[in-house]
Write an enzyme that holds these catalytic residues in place. Structure first.
Site, mmCIF file in Angstrom:
data_model
loop_
_atom_site.group_PDB
_atom_site.id
_atom_site.type_symbol
_atom_site.label_atom_id
_atom_site.label_comp_id
_atom_site.label_asym_id
_atom_site.label_seq_id
_atom_site.Cartn_x
_atom_site.Cartn_y
_atom_site.Cartn_z
ATOM 1 N N GLU A 63 0.973 -1.110 0.023
ATOM 2 C CA GLU A 63 0.189 -0.017 -0.111
ATOM 3 C C GLU A 63 0.849 1.187 -0.040
ATOM 4 O O GLU A 63 0.744 2.010 0.992
ATOM 5 C CB GLU A 63 -0.930 -0.201 1.095
ATOM 6 C CG GLU A 63 -1.945 -1.056 1.033
ATOM 7 C CD GLU A 63 -3.406 -1.005 2.089
ATOM 8 O OE1 GLU A 63 -2.751 -0.145 3.258
ATOM 9 O OE2 GLU A 63 -4.224 -1.420 1.879
ATOM 10 N N GLU B 80 -6.684 -7.786 -0.524
ATOM 11 C CA GLU B 80 -7.197 -7.931 0.742
ATOM 12 C C GLU B 80 -8.802 -7.464 0.621
ATOM 13 O O GLU B 80 -8.994 -6.445 0.500
ATOM 14 C CB GLU B 80 -6.605 -6.749 1.810
ATOM 15 C CG GLU B 80 -4.931 -7.097 1.885
ATOM 16 C CD GLU B 80 -4.243 -5.741 2.714
ATOM 17 O OE1 GLU B 80 -4.917 -5.224 3.394
ATOM 18 O OE2 GLU B 80 -3.172 -6.030 2.671
HETATM 19 C C1 GAL Z 1 -4.389 -2.838 4.953
HETATM 20 C C2 GAL Z 1 -2.918 -3.369 5.169
HETATM 21 C C3 GAL Z 1 -2.770 -4.551 5.912
HETATM 22 C C4 GAL Z 1 -3.493 -4.655 7.092
HETATM 23 C C5 GAL Z 1 -4.877 -3.975 7.121
HETATM 24 C C6 GAL Z 1 -5.744 -3.598 8.285
HETATM 25 O O1 GAL Z 1 -4.334 -1.494 4.807
HETATM 26 O O2 GAL Z 1 -2.364 -3.425 3.905
HETATM 27 O O3 GAL Z 1 -1.380 -4.786 6.318
HETATM 28 O O4 GAL Z 1 -2.923 -3.655 7.955
HETATM 29 O O5 GAL Z 1 -5.014 -2.925 6.255
HETATM 30 O O6 GAL Z 1 -5.815 -4.939 8.901
#
Ligand code: GAL
Length: 743
Positions: A199, A272
């Site tokens: 990110e 994600e």
């Molecule tokens: C995303 C990040 C992950 C984790 C997630 C929240 O933005 O890439 O590593 O932090 O948020 O759980």
């Protein structure tokens, strides 16, 4: 040939054969077909705009994220078995740098850090692997995965072009690649994709062109160390030479369209997808999203041309010891489909059913011609056709139930996938999202008899040996003294008062402070603390004040602590402040500054009634109990009877027995920390994690985390439980608990 060309060539060669070969695939599981019973065979990985292509076959990526250090090594096989049984065909994990280089130049890939073993287990189960190797990870992990020693590298800047940083990354990647290379799919292993960085868009504004150059550099480094034989990815902030993947709760049509425009030749992968969220101390616990909501989002994503997704988290697990980021609870359950203990939840069960159906229809989803139309506003129909095959998806994003011409009705937030004949393949309304696996109702029971405690009091600064003391005229920032090897640091001085009442202010202090006057605990910081606290340095310091991301706070008093000291006799008093760190930040936005500017303890002086306390300060890093390894080493001190009136800063010890029969059972174990306040837990020398029984801000509700996972592999016949409690409470209500599963 450069890597992009290699992949393009492979893509051209393979895509022409992909649809031919795929006819032969039938309806079996994509990964089983790919592996075809030969888990160790070399496989080519390529992609086009529709999907990943493995050995010429299209793959619908159904990936589940689990971080191997968030469970014990002995839990890995079961976690993977359960994932596979629920139709996941890929396991994604971050590879945290600070796990593998815990001290500068000391690399560790053994035991619970044995990445190669974890990959071997994936391979044996014919699961693909998606490695997210950082070097920066985020993940609510201490310092976002960076080793804390990096802070001390002269002139270092993290996550941007800067030799002291690049040199350390390069050295680590060289070593890491030795572990990973044999497990890359073309070398006969499970690893199908590698993500670098994480990110970057969140910090891009701060690092400007140098940041973009760094992103390109890291993609290149991945190639140089031998990863170029599989696709490299970056998420949310891409660099050329990598597939940019998407993160979010859902991927609305506008985002999908934006992606397609920007990346016409890359598959759209959702790296994600959040089934829930993480919890922070003192804030309400997240309840997560149910299977139905997730299924609708996934189906919608497929309707936009999605090629695969990764549940973040699929199994959240536990932040043992001091692995949590600042403020993150020890549990990382995440309301994930597999719970903290690795058991399947109703969400897991629901998604398992969806996966099965989607895998059966993956070829038409990935190869068919796709068209979408609005049946009515917020009621969308997508049709896939491939030869004589046809699939239809109805998604209702409105507030009212909707029915299409053929009589298929879908409730708000639901979706229905059906065949050309109108048979339902998956209808979100027809599966009960609350219904769980049989074990779901399994109850936790106390292990009897109640725990019998003894105590040992942590000495206060005057009782500490001179060798532990660092003298200064102002408090010294804690991490300079501790290198993040402990949460604790004392700051001790003397004050004079004539009024008997003083306002003690610490403009820059972290994270949670206790104030002692003449050896008595008189005050403590106000909780809850904020996750994003604003500028960590005062304005006017050399550091430019840049708010680089919408998450960043421009607060200027986010680290301020204020204490009213009253009831003191006029005269001279001992003032002692115990600073307790609660994890290092995970990213720049938590401190509105580059993350290596992270600070703990006290770093900009102390004011007494507005005047600087420039007296002589004694800085004492570490607790004495830590120095003598009271919780983890052989016993060297005498445990005493627990006093009637509790004293703060006490180590407590209890033993309990488990029979061989109990140990042989399939069981989960936890500590119910009822009645405790804040500190750390240890079982048989293993650091279970920090605890804090602080409730959510807006309610009198339960503490954010009351129960603490104890992996069964750490238990034996006679067990020693040690608690370090910061406040004046006695552990009389603490219970050791178990839930038993029938064979
Ligand atoms: C995303 C990040 C992950 C984790 C997630 C929240 O933005 O890439 O590593 O932090 O948020 O759980």
């Amino acid at each position: 040939m450069n890597r992009r060309k290699f992949i393009q060539l492979a893509t051209t060669l393979l895509s022409s054969s992909a649809s031919i070969q795929s006819n032969a695939i039938g309806a079996s599981d994509c990964v089983e077909t790919i592996y075809a019973g030969d888990a160790a065979k070399a496989r080519s990985i390529s992609f086009d705009e529709r999907s990943l292509i493995i050995d010429g076959k299209r793959c619908l990526l159904i990936s589940g994220e689990m971080h191997y250090p968030r469970s014990t090594r002995d839990m890995w096989p079961q976690l993977l078995d359960r994932s596979k049984a629920l139709g996941v065909n890929c396991i994604s994990t971050y590879v945290f740098w600070n796990v593998h280089e815990p001290e500068r130049d000391r690399y560790d890939f053994t035991g619970g850090r044995d990445l190669a073993h974890f990959l071997q287990l994936c391979q044996e189960r014919e699961l693909l692997a998606f490695l997210r190797v950082g070097p920066y990870c985020c993940a609510e992990w201490n310092f976002g995965g960076f080793p804390s020693y990096l802070r001390d590298e002269p002139n270092i800047e993290l996550r941007t072009m800067n030799n002291p940083y690049l040199d350390r990354v390069e050295k680590y990647f060289d070593r890491l690649a030795e572990e990973i290379r044999p497990y890359l799919a073309p070398n006969g292993g499970p690893v199908a994709m590698i993500q670098v960085e994480n990110e970057y868009a969140n910090v891009a504004k701060r690092y400007g062109e140098a940041g973009q150059e760094y992103l390109r550099w890291i993609v290149n480094l991945a190639e140089r160390v031998g990863f170029k034989i599989i696709p490299t990815t970056t998420c949310e902030g891409g660099a050329s030479g990598s597939i940019e993947t998407l993160n979010g709760n859902d991927i609305p049509p506008e985002r999908a369209a934006g992606f397609r425009l920007k990346h016409p030749k890359e598959p759209m992968i959702w790296s994600e997808l959040y089934p829930g969220w993480y919890d922070t101390w003192g804030h309400p616990r997240h309840t997560g999203r149910d299977g139905r909501e997730l299924a609708t989002c996934i189906l919608e994503f497929l309707a936009e041309g999605g090629a695969g997704w990764n549940y973040y988290m699929w199994h959240g697990g536990t932040n043992f010891g001091r692995d949590s980021m600042y403020l993150q609870t020890t549990s990382y359950d995440f309301t994930a489909p597999l719970d903290e203990y690795g058991r399947c939840t109703p969400k897991g069960e629901y998604l398992g059913q969806l996966h099965k159906k989607l895998v059966e229809h993956r070829l038409i989803l990935l190869e068919g011609n796709r068209t979408s139309e609005n049946v009515t506003m917020n009621f969308q129909k997508t049709t896939w056709t491939r030869g004589f095959q046809r699939l239809e998806l109805l998604v209702n994003r409105g507030k009212e139930p909707q029915t299409d011409a053929s009589g298929c009705s879908v409730s708000p937030g639901g979706a229905c996938l059906r065949s050309g004949d109108g048979d339902y393949i998956f209808h979100t309304d027809q599966i009960d999202a609350t219904k769980g696996p049989a074990h779901d109702a399994t109850k936790w029971n106390d292990i009897s008899p109640p725990l019998m405690w003894s105590a040992w009091h942590e000495p206060l600064p005057p009782q500490r040996d001179r060798a532990s003391i660092v003298r200064s005229s102002e408090p010294i920032e804690q991490l300079k003294l501790t290198k993040d090897k402990t949460d604790y640091c004392w700051y001790s001085t003397t004050i004079n008062t004539w009024k008997g009442e003083e306002l003690l202010a610490i403009p820059y202090g972290g994270d949670f402070l206790y104030v002692y006057v003449d050896g008595e605990l008189v005050s403590q910081s106000v909780a809850p603390l904020l996750e994003n606290r604003g500028f960590i340095v005062p304005s006017g310091s050399n550091q430019p004040m840049v708010v680089a991301d919408q998450n960043e706070s421009s607060k200027t008093d986010g680290y301020r602590h204020q204490f009213n000291l009253s009831g003191m006799k006029p005269g001279r008093h001992r003032l002692e402040i115990l600073a307790t760190a609660i994890g290092m930040v995970k990213g720049d936005w938590q401190i509105t500054a580059p993350m290596n500017m992270e600070r703990k303890g006290i770093w900009n002086g102390v004011l007494l009634d507005g005047d600087s306390l420039n007296t002589e300060w004694f800085n004492i890093p570490f607790l004495y109990g830590e120095k003598i390894h009271i919780a983890t080493g052989p016993e060297r001190q005498k445990w005493l009877k627990v006093p009637e009136i509790a004293k703060p800063l006490t180590w407590y010890r209890a033993t309990f027995n488990l029979s061989d029969n109990e140990l042989a059972h399939d069981s989960d174990y936890r500590i119910d920390a009822a009645g405790l306040w804040k500190g750390s837990l240890f079982v048989n020398g293993h650091a279970i994690g920090r605890y804090w029984l602080i409730g959510a801000r807006d309610s009198e509700a339960d503490p954010t985390q009351s129960h603490y996972h104890v992996p069964s592999v750490w238990l034996k016949r006679t067990n020693v439980l040690i608690v370090f409690e910061e406040n004046a409470v006695i552990p009389s209500k603490v219970r050791f608990q178990r839930r038993l599963f029938s064979a």
